[in-house]
Design an enzyme around this catalytic site. Structure first.
Site: not given
Ligand code: AMP
Length: 275
Positions: A30-31, A37, A62, A155, A187-188
């Site tokens: 989701m950027g 990421h 979502q 997920q 985390s974003s």
């Molecule tokens: P999101 O942009 O939050 O939807 O995450 C996109 C992908 O990045 C998802 O598969 C998440 O599980 C993964 N992701 C998010 N945070 C982390 C992290 N700290 N370490 C590894 N993967 C991550």
């Protein structure tokens, strides 16, 4: 690095790449990209992908009505250069309008035990939105490999089930959680946290680090206490069988412990899987 916003153009390009015998990887995001990421892009490279497509889409379906869809951080320019530097070969920036027809009406739903618990129970419709957008991305990119993060453990579990049950011809890889040196999972949504909230958020990774094999109930009480002492509001603290997400009474090999809390207004999740 190529940039696409038109789903059909992306689909045509991906088909031609696949046709030429090159291995295609998809990294759905989701950027507001961070090193977590970027580790997924590295995992795609390690898996031997010739073309790595990163999708960057804040997927409206979502998010619940009272969630942070409108204020979710968006920075296309920064994301694009991070992708290029990390070795992605294409980025896909669709808009909600070109992903969803005004009368979109077909959904992909995990209708068993994987979505009625944990985040699925607290965020009705969330995994319906996730499965639907991931299925659409799979149909657009038709990747050989798709990489997800363990950070969103439920997920990843549901996506694996979707791939199995709907016969998607995609290998799903799940990459480990990337953390700050403090232990905080990247985390974003960490961007929402004040300094004080960020310090309090350390209670998540610290609680997980302190867990041991053995009875769960007493360890759960300790975790809840530790989270609440830091002013975090517990959404759930659960130990489950990592294969089917059913609750367990003791931690052992194959157990996943998952946490969700509110840190101020920000919902944070973290987890640990016992191998
Ligand atoms: P999101 O942009 O939050 O939807 O995450 C996109 C992908 O990045 C998802 O598969 C998440 O599980 C993964 N992701 C998010 N945070 C982390 C992290 N700290 N370490 C590894 N993967 C991550």
């Amino acid at each position: 690095m190529r940039t696409f916003s038109d789903p059909q153009k992306l689909q045509r390009w991906c088909a031609s790449v696949r046709e030429s015998g090159r291995k295609v990887a998809l990294v759905p995001t989701m950027g507001a990209l961070h090193d977590g990421h970027l580790s997924l892009i590295a995992a795609a490279k390690k898996a031997g992908a010739d073309e790595i497509v990163v999708s960057i889409f804040v997927n409206p379906t979502q998010f619940g009505p009272n969630e942070d869809y409108a204020k979710y951080p968006r920075d296309a320019k920064a994301d694009s250069s991070k992708c290029r530097r990390a070795g992605a070969t294409a980025v896909f920036f669709p808009t909600p309008d070109n992903m969803y027809a005004a009368d979109h009406s077909v959904w992909v739903v995990e209708d068993g035990d994987l979505s009625d618990c944990l985040c699925g129970a607290r965020r009705p419709g969330h995994f319906r939105g996730v499965c639907t957008v991931v299925a659409k991305l799979f149909n657009l990119v038709h990747p050989h490999v798709a990489v997800f993060g363990q950070k969103d453990f439920q997920q990843a579990t549901i996506i694996r089930r979707m791939v199995r049950d709907l016969n998607f011809d995609v290998e799903v890889l799940v990459a480990p959680i990337v953390r700050e040196s403090s232990g905080l999972a990247l985390s974003s949504r960490n961007a929402y946290l004040s300094e004080e909230e960020k310090a309090n958020a350390l209670a998540l990774s610290q609680s997980l680090a302190g867990l041991k094999a053995g009875p769960w109930a007493v360890q759960r009480r300790r975790i809840v206490k530790c989270l609440e002492k830091r002013g975090l509001k517990v959404d759930y603290v659960e130990a489950v069988d990592s294969r089917n997400l059913r609750p367990v009474k003791a931690i052992k090999s194959g157990t996943a412990v998952l946490l969700a809390v509110y840190d101020g207004k920000t919902r944070l999740i973290d987890n640990r899987v016992f191998r």
